[in-house]
Write an enzyme that holds these catalytic residues in place. Structure first.
Site, PDB file in Angstrom:
ATOM      1  N   THR A   1       0.878  -1.166   0.000  1.00  0.00           N
ATOM      2  CA  THR A   1       0.000   0.000   0.000  1.00  0.00           C
ATOM      3  C   THR A   1       0.919   1.221   0.000  1.00  0.00           C
ATOM      4  O   THR A   1       1.805   1.342   0.849  1.00  0.00           O
ATOM      5  CB  THR A   1      -0.971   0.001   1.196  1.00  0.00           C
ATOM      6  OG1 THR A   1      -1.784   1.177   1.140  1.00  0.00           O
ATOM      7  CG2 THR A   1      -0.264  -0.068   2.539  1.00  0.00           C
ATOM      8  N   SER A   2       0.761   2.063  -0.985  1.00  0.00           N
ATOM      9  CA  SER A   2       1.733   3.120  -1.241  1.00  0.00           C
ATOM     10  C   SER A   2       1.762   4.153  -0.121  1.00  0.00           C
ATOM     11  O   SER A   2       0.823   4.297   0.661  1.00  0.00           O
ATOM     12  CB  SER A   2       1.409   3.819  -2.566  1.00  0.00           C
ATOM     13  OG  SER A   2       1.515   2.926  -3.647  1.00  0.00           O
TER      14      SER A   2
END
Length: 380
Positions: free
Chosen positions: A88-89
């Site tokens: 998840t960035s």
């Protein structure tokens, strides 16, 4: 019965932090960051090589602290059943992308790279309409669907497949947004754009993946505009097929520079490592294809921008130029110094001053359209 911890204040604090960093510039993006629970999209993560399984519906203080910090979170590696890296960035990068996307209610979006599903949920929160997201890994796609169901995220459909092909069945799209580093734009994406549509993608340039917004010009040609600094994990498969060969790729480790050979004077004073240094980096990348991201053997002191020619390099740091040993290093440093002087003389144009055309690249089987012919507003 265990009380469920309140995540909302932490999401609000994250939005405030991102606003202070200028990653969030609008109430629209701030409201989405505050409304979509990031922790609910994390069912496990890696740290120091170890995987920790998580029940996102029973969040602990540790999970909330992790989820609402401005950091990327590795959720899969090639060693597990996903078969590749997934994450998840970092929220500040996500916020920059959402701001650059210019989303509004009704914008129809195709996302390439579902990851945990958090980004697609944010998009749907803003647009209020259908979002299609394509994920190569069946396991990652299944987990994204589960997370979206947990959060009752409306309008998002996760498709398992090769992002290189896009998803023509539900096109055309007003925006194609890409969450992995790519070598160029597949022609299929261009064909799936609605009239006036755009592609926002982290495209390989200078050893990083800055955000490039690609649109059609009035004569039907494609043009790219740099929107923000970013860096993403490389896409798998044909989206990185035919990527430019070394030294225009990252991850090299070269001999450490000799301190006695350092050139402090060519670099303008007061370069901000997160701002003007990156502006200079993009100038060098536009002017010289030898620009990349590299490191020196046995030390982290020189990791960052470098111009590399075979086994010789010049590391470009906020404090000066640092040539590696070798008979051609000083000549290469002279060329870098000329580029730096040009940037300073032109008024130090920022990253967003740069635009480009797109030219054929990739392979015969998997063609791509890659950036070329960079120009800046300072020179146009």
């Amino acid at each position: 019965m265990t009380a469920i911890l309140d995540w909302a204040p932490k999401a609000q604090a994250l939005a405030a932090e991102l606003r202070a960093k200028n990653a969030i510039r609008s109430e629209t993006v701030a409201a989405a960051i505050e409304a979509v629970p990031r922790h609910m999209f994390i069912a496990g993560h890696y740290a120091a090589g170890q995987h920790t399984k998580i029940d996102p519906e029973q969040p602990t203080e540790d999970l909330l602290r992790l989820a609402y910090a401005d950091r990327g979170i590795m959720t899969h590696t090639p060693a597990d059943a996903a078969g590749g890296f997934s994450s998840t960035s970092q929220p500040s990068i996500v916020a920059k992308m959402l701001e650059a996307a210019g989303l509004r209610p009704g914008t129809k979006v195709l996302e390439i790279g579902a990851g945990t599903g958090w980004n697609a949920a944010l998009i749907a929160q803003i647009t209020g309409t259908s979002v299609h997201t394509v994920e190569a890994s069946p396991l990652v796609a299944a987990e994204a669907r589960e997370a979206l169901a947990r959060t009752d995220s409306q309008h998002v459909t996760v498709h398992t497949g090769d992002g290189y092909l896009g998803h023509p069945e539900d096109g055309p799209y007003d925006l194609i947004l890409v969450t992995c580093g790519i070598a160029g734009i597949p022609p299929a994406w261009v064909e799936q754009l609605a009239s006036g549509g755009a592609i926002l993608a982290p495209v390989a340039h200078g050893g990083l993946h800055p955000l490039l917004r690609v649109t059609r010009t009035g004569d039907g040609m494609l043009a790219g505009q740099l929107m923000a600094n970013a860096d993403f994990m490389n896409a798998t498969g044909p989206l990185y097929a035919g990527a430019t060969t070394a030294p225009a790729t990252r991850g090299q480790h070269l001999p450490a520079p000799l301190p006695s050979a350092a050139r402090p004077h060519p670099i303008p004073t007061s370069l901000d490592p997160r701002g003007s240094y990156l502006d200079l980096w993009m100038h060098l990348a536009a002017r010289d294809t030898r620009t990349t991201c590299a490191g020196a053997e046995g030390t982290n002191d020189y990791t960052g921008c470098a111009l590399v020619e075979e086994d010789t390099a010049v590391f470009v740091q906020p404090g000066g130029l640092h040539p590696t040993p070798g008979p051609t290093a000083q000549a290469l440093a002279d060329q870098v110094e000329q580029h730096v002087t040009e940037w300073d003389h032109d008024g130090r144009p920022g990253l967003t001053a740069w635009s480009c055309s797109l030219t054929p690249a990739g392979t015969a089987e998997h063609p791509l359209l890659a950036p070329a012919n960079w120009v800046s507003q300072a020179n146009s």
